[in-house]
Scaffold this active site. Structure first.
Site, PDB file in Angstrom:
ATOM      1  N   ASP A 129     -20.742 -19.224 -11.973  1.00 11.58           N
ATOM      2  CA  ASP A 129     -21.666 -19.700 -13.010  1.00 11.58           C
ATOM      3  C   ASP A 129     -23.076 -19.871 -12.440  1.00 11.58           C
ATOM      4  OD1 ASP A 129     -21.316 -22.007 -11.551  1.00 11.58           O
ATOM      5  OD2 ASP A 129     -20.683 -23.265 -13.228  1.00 11.58           O
ATOM      6  N   LYS A 186     -11.691 -20.277 -11.754  1.00 10.84           N
ATOM      7  CA  LYS A 186     -12.101 -21.392 -10.887  1.00 10.84           C
ATOM      8  C   LYS A 186     -12.685 -22.477 -11.764  1.00 10.84           C
ATOM      9  CE  LYS A 186     -16.086 -21.432  -8.199  1.00 10.84           C
ATOM     10  NZ  LYS A 186     -16.751 -22.666  -8.672  1.00 10.84           N
ATOM     11  N   GLU A 214     -17.953 -26.957  -0.955  1.00  7.80           N
ATOM     12  CA  GLU A 214     -19.397 -26.665  -0.976  1.00  7.80           C
ATOM     13  C   GLU A 214     -20.204 -27.827  -0.407  1.00  7.80           C
ATOM     14  OE1 GLU A 214     -20.942 -25.035  -4.621  1.00  7.80           O
ATOM     15  OE2 GLU A 214     -23.023 -25.242  -3.950  1.00  7.80           O
ATOM     16  N   ASP A 219     -15.475 -17.887 -13.010  1.00  7.60           N
ATOM     17  CA  ASP A 219     -15.850 -19.301 -12.919  1.00  7.60           C
ATOM     18  C   ASP A 219     -15.914 -19.858 -14.335  1.00  7.60           C
ATOM     19  OD1 ASP A 219     -16.564 -21.464 -11.419  1.00  7.60           O
ATOM     20  OD2 ASP A 219     -18.586 -20.744 -10.931  1.00  7.60           O
ATOM     21  N   GLU A 222     -14.336 -26.759 -11.452  1.00  6.99           N
ATOM     22  CA  GLU A 222     -14.877 -27.738 -10.500  1.00  6.99           C
ATOM     23  C   GLU A 222     -14.186 -29.094 -10.604  1.00  6.99           C
ATOM     24  OE1 GLU A 222     -19.153 -28.031 -10.870  1.00  6.99           O
ATOM     25  OE2 GLU A 222     -19.429 -25.894 -10.438  1.00  6.99           O
TER      26      GLU A 222
HETATM   27  O1  KIV Z   1     -21.025 -20.297  -9.167  1.00  5.52           O
HETATM   28  C1  KIV Z   1     -20.962 -19.976  -7.970  1.00  5.52           C
HETATM   29  O2  KIV Z   1     -21.560 -18.993  -7.529  1.00  5.52           O
HETATM   30  C2  KIV Z   1     -20.156 -20.810  -7.097  1.00  5.52           C
HETATM   31  C3  KIV Z   1     -20.302 -20.614  -5.625  1.00  5.52           C
HETATM   32  C4  KIV Z   1     -21.572 -21.197  -5.164  1.00  5.52           C
HETATM   33  C5  KIV Z   1     -19.127 -21.120  -4.881  1.00  5.52           C
HETATM   34  O3  KIV Z   1     -19.437 -21.646  -7.575  1.00  5.52           O
END
Ligand code: KIV
Length: 289
Positions: free
Chosen positions: A50, A120, A189, A90, A122
């Site tokens: 994202d 993914k 991160e 994401d 968070e």
């Molecule tokens: O959105 C993204 O690119 C990420 C990475 C920084 C791990 O979550």
């Protein structure tokens, strides 16, 4: 769960790589050319991050505005081009915060409509039940702790996390909870290297670091950052492997200059016509306008 297409890196291979001590290479991707370049370079996983909000869509300093539809569009472009790498979609802010049902519905869209292999999301805490629900629906989930940009306001900005003993311990506990909830891997991160190392030792799933030190099982960087396409301030954890924005700016300036001066297009970049056909053409035009 469905059988991956021939040539796709099998998901369980990631845990084997951790066991063998082989580093896992991950990079973000947002379009087909980027996906192809990364696959040809032997990258194991492509994250349609994202971060697209900032590096592709022009939102400044926040990942929050990117929508599910925008992320689906980008994920499709990546999935069309990449064969072997595992494609991680994401889940953007708002696509999993409301309820388990919402989270499963949106995760299914990423797999079914956009060709993602996994998703993914968070955080730990409230995300744990979302993860259990999505994994229960047959979709593998990657977790993400430490600096979680979707919670930037609560975290007080893009700041390193886990710097005190108490916060570091909370991150270890969160990592273990995410593993127990069914995550196949974790992004760590912006945390101190020793914290990245301790988490990596204490979970059996692979950790993928971005500013989490050298002891993670793999590393991820944002495509635009590592290639030098991003301009302005960059986090300390970014290493630039090229300066493409300079090259692009030089090339565009040269193009604009040549169009204005008439140097482009020259004969080499133009199509010809035989004398005979040209004469017929002129005759048909009758010399008039
Ligand atoms: O959105 C993204 O690119 C990420 C990475 C920084 C791990 O979550």
């Amino acid at each position: 769960m469905s059988i991956p297409p021939a040539g796709k890196l099998p998901l369980p291979e990631l845990a084997e790589m951790k066991r063998r001590g082989e580093r896992i290479v991950v990079v973000t991707a947002y379009d087909s050319p980027g996906a192809r370049f990364a696959e040809d370079a032997g990258v194991d996983m492509l994250l349609v991050g994202d971060t697209a909000a900032m590096v592709v869509l022009g939102h400044e300093g926040t990942t929050v505005p990117v929508t599910v539809d925008e992320m689906l569009f980008l994920t499709r472009s990546v999935a069309r081009a990449a064969r072997r790498p595992i494609i991680i979609a994401d889940m953007p802010f708002g696509s999993y915060q409301v309820s388990d049902e919402d989270a499963v519905r949106n995760a299914i869209r990423f797999v079914k409509e956009a060709g993602a292999d996994v998703v993914k999301l968070e955080g730990a805490g409230p995300s744990l039940s979302r993860i259990r629900a999505i994994v229960g629906a047959g979709i593998p989930v990657m977790g993400h702790i430490g600096l979680t940009p979707q919670s930037k306001t609560i975290l007080g900005g893009f700041r390193t996390q886990g710097r005190t003993g108490r916060e570091a311990l909370e991150l270890v506990n969160a990592a273990r909870e995410l593993e127990a909830a069914g995550c196949f891997s974790l992004v760590l991160e912006a945390i101190p290297s020793p914290v990245g190392a301790r988490i990596t030792e204490r979970v059996s799933i692979p950790t993928i670091g971005i500013g989490a030190g050298p002891d993670c099982d793999g590393q991820v960087l944002v495509y635009h950052d590592l290639l030098g396409l991003s301009e302005g301030h960059l986090p300390r954890f970014v290493k630039r492997y090229a300066s493409l924005s300079r090259e692009i700016r030089d090339a565009l300036e040269a193009y604009a200059g040549e169009v204005r001066s008439g140097a482009f297009p020259d004969d080499e970049h133009a199509y010809e016509m035989s004398e005979e056909e040209l004469a017929l053409f002129e005759q048909a035009l009758g010399g008039g306008r």
